[in-house]
Design an enzyme around this catalytic site. Structure first.
Site, PDB file in Angstrom:
ATOM      1  N   SER A 186       0.862  -1.089   0.206  1.00  0.00           N
ATOM      2  CA  SER A 186       0.213   0.233  -0.067  1.00  0.00           C
ATOM      3  C   SER A 186       0.884   1.142  -0.002  1.00  0.00           C
ATOM      4  O   SER A 186       1.549   1.445  -0.965  1.00  0.00           O
ATOM      5  CB  SER A 186      -0.906  -0.063   1.161  1.00  0.00           C
ATOM      6  OG  SER A 186      -1.704   0.880   1.147  1.00  0.00           O
ATOM      7  N   ASP A 199      -9.532  -6.516  -3.245  1.00  0.00           N
ATOM      8  CA  ASP A 199      -8.783  -5.293  -2.280  1.00  0.00           C
ATOM      9  C   ASP A 199      -9.993  -4.298  -2.179  1.00  0.00           C
ATOM     10  O   ASP A 199     -10.748  -3.908  -3.149  1.00  0.00           O
ATOM     11  CB  ASP A 199      -7.704  -4.572  -2.955  1.00  0.00           C
ATOM     12  CG  ASP A 199      -6.970  -3.458  -2.250  1.00  0.00           C
ATOM     13  OD1 ASP A 199      -7.773  -3.006  -1.314  1.00  0.00           O
ATOM     14  OD2 ASP A 199      -5.757  -3.399  -2.447  1.00  0.00           O
ATOM     15  N   HIS A 234      -7.178  -6.049   1.138  1.00  0.00           N
ATOM     16  CA  HIS A 234      -5.910  -5.145   1.185  1.00  0.00           C
ATOM     17  C   HIS A 234      -4.815  -5.630   2.257  1.00  0.00           C
ATOM     18  O   HIS A 234      -3.873  -5.555   1.759  1.00  0.00           O
ATOM     19  CB  HIS A 234      -6.510  -3.960   1.608  1.00  0.00           C
ATOM     20  CG  HIS A 234      -5.604  -2.644   1.213  1.00  0.00           C
ATOM     21  ND1 HIS A 234      -5.105  -2.151   0.287  1.00  0.00           N
ATOM     22  CD2 HIS A 234      -4.896  -1.968   2.369  1.00  0.00           C
ATOM     23  CE1 HIS A 234      -4.109  -1.201   0.356  1.00  0.00           C
ATOM     24  NE2 HIS A 234      -4.312  -1.011   1.841  1.00  0.00           N
TER      25      HIS A 234
END
Length: 317
Positions: A159, A243, A275
């Site tokens: 991320s 995600d 995620h």
């Protein structure tokens, strides 16, 4: 007709003003979340709780900010790959320890976990400019150590950490052997439109539609889509198709941008990965994918192979 046009203009103007106010007031709180709701900034556990061999490391970024990190080893003499791990935007490195414990076991590697400025025990306040300096300080520290194979440093970012890692890798072609990105966004500019859909027309990266008149307000754009095309090292893309925070299309765009300039790019999808749990949902395939990447692009040299053979022989006696 005139009144209708005026109303439309006022409406658009109101959206722009509201968007500007939100961006100015809350963008750092949206991008950086060092403290999870209901918890404290301190580490809930340390690697010792998981019986990991580690060192507390204290660094100084180039602008003088004091940073904390954990350097975790498979065993004291391990000269396998060293993973420089950059975490997501929320919480601190302690919240990633369970994943790192499995990473060390499955990949037979060392892991360096950096607390960005403002996170964990590190001083300062997070910003793109500052965190980029923090990442460089961590890499410079690793390359100066004599107890690891500094030719086998691999950057791993998830991320926000992927944005941090991509920039660091691009800036250090001779120090980083490879890059692994997991569920990373194209840019914060594009994520603003995901989190606040009414801003999509007024803010975004170069590939998005609209006048993008609010881009100048974003203090931490983290434009990974512009950086990734300049990365020369091998890149592994790990994408969780479920995600719920970063649209999987962002990873596809990053891969397309990278692969257009770099033949050493690999893209792997995990159908049930979300995620934060792609490493869990991916199971054995997830770890084998990374193992194969490291074996191909960050191979063990013959000297280290002999060292490990001798170690294994002595341990069996």
């Amino acid at each position: 007709m005139v009144s209708y046009v005026n109303a439309l203009l006022y409406g658009v103007g109101g959206i722009v003003v509201a968007g500007m106010a939100l961006l100015v007031a809350f963008q750092e709180k949206l991008v950086y979340v060092p403290v999870l709701p209901g918890l404290t900034k301190s580490y809930p556990i340390t690697p010792a709780r998981l019986r990991l061999i580690y060192e507390d490391v204290w660094l100084r970024s180039s602008d003088g900010v004091r940073l904390h990190a954990w350097f975790i080893k498979l065993f004291p003499e391990c000269r396998g790959p060293t993973i420089l791990f950059f975490q997501e935007n929320a919480g601190n490195i302690a919240h990633r320890l369970e994943m790192v414990r499995i990473m060390i076991q499955r990949l037979h590697c060392n892991v360096f976990m950096l607390s960005y400025r403002g996170y964990g025990a590190s001083d300062g306040y997070p910003s793109q400019h500052g965190i980029a300096k923090d990442a460089q300080a961590a890499l410079d520290y690793l390359t100066q150590r004599t107890d690891i194979d500094s030719s086998r440093i691999v950057v791993f970012g998830r991320s926000l950490g992927g944005a941090v890692g991509a920039l660091l890798t691009k800036n250090n072609p001779d120090k980083v052997a490879g890059l692994i990105l997991e569920n990373t966004f194209t840019s914060i500019l594009d994520m603003a439109g995901v989190l606040l859909p009414f801003l999509k027309w007024f803010i975004g990266s170069n590939h998005s539609k609209g006048p993008k008149i609010l881009n100048f307000l974003v203090r931490s754009p983290w434009s990974t889509v512009d950086v990734i095309g300049q990365v020369k090292q091998p890149v592994l893309f790990l994408s969780g198709l479920q995600d719920e925070m970063v649209p999987p299309s962002h990873m596809q765009m990053l891969y397309a941008k990278a692969a257009a300039h770099n033949k050493e790019c690999i893209f792997v999808e995990f159908p049930t990965g979300m995620h934060m749990d792609t490493w869990l949902a991916g199971g054995d395939q997830y770890w084998k994918t990374i193992q194969d990447f490291l074996k191909k692009y960050v191979p063990e040299n013959k000297e280290n192979e002999s060292f490990h053979d001798d170690k294994a022989t002595k341990s069996s006696m």
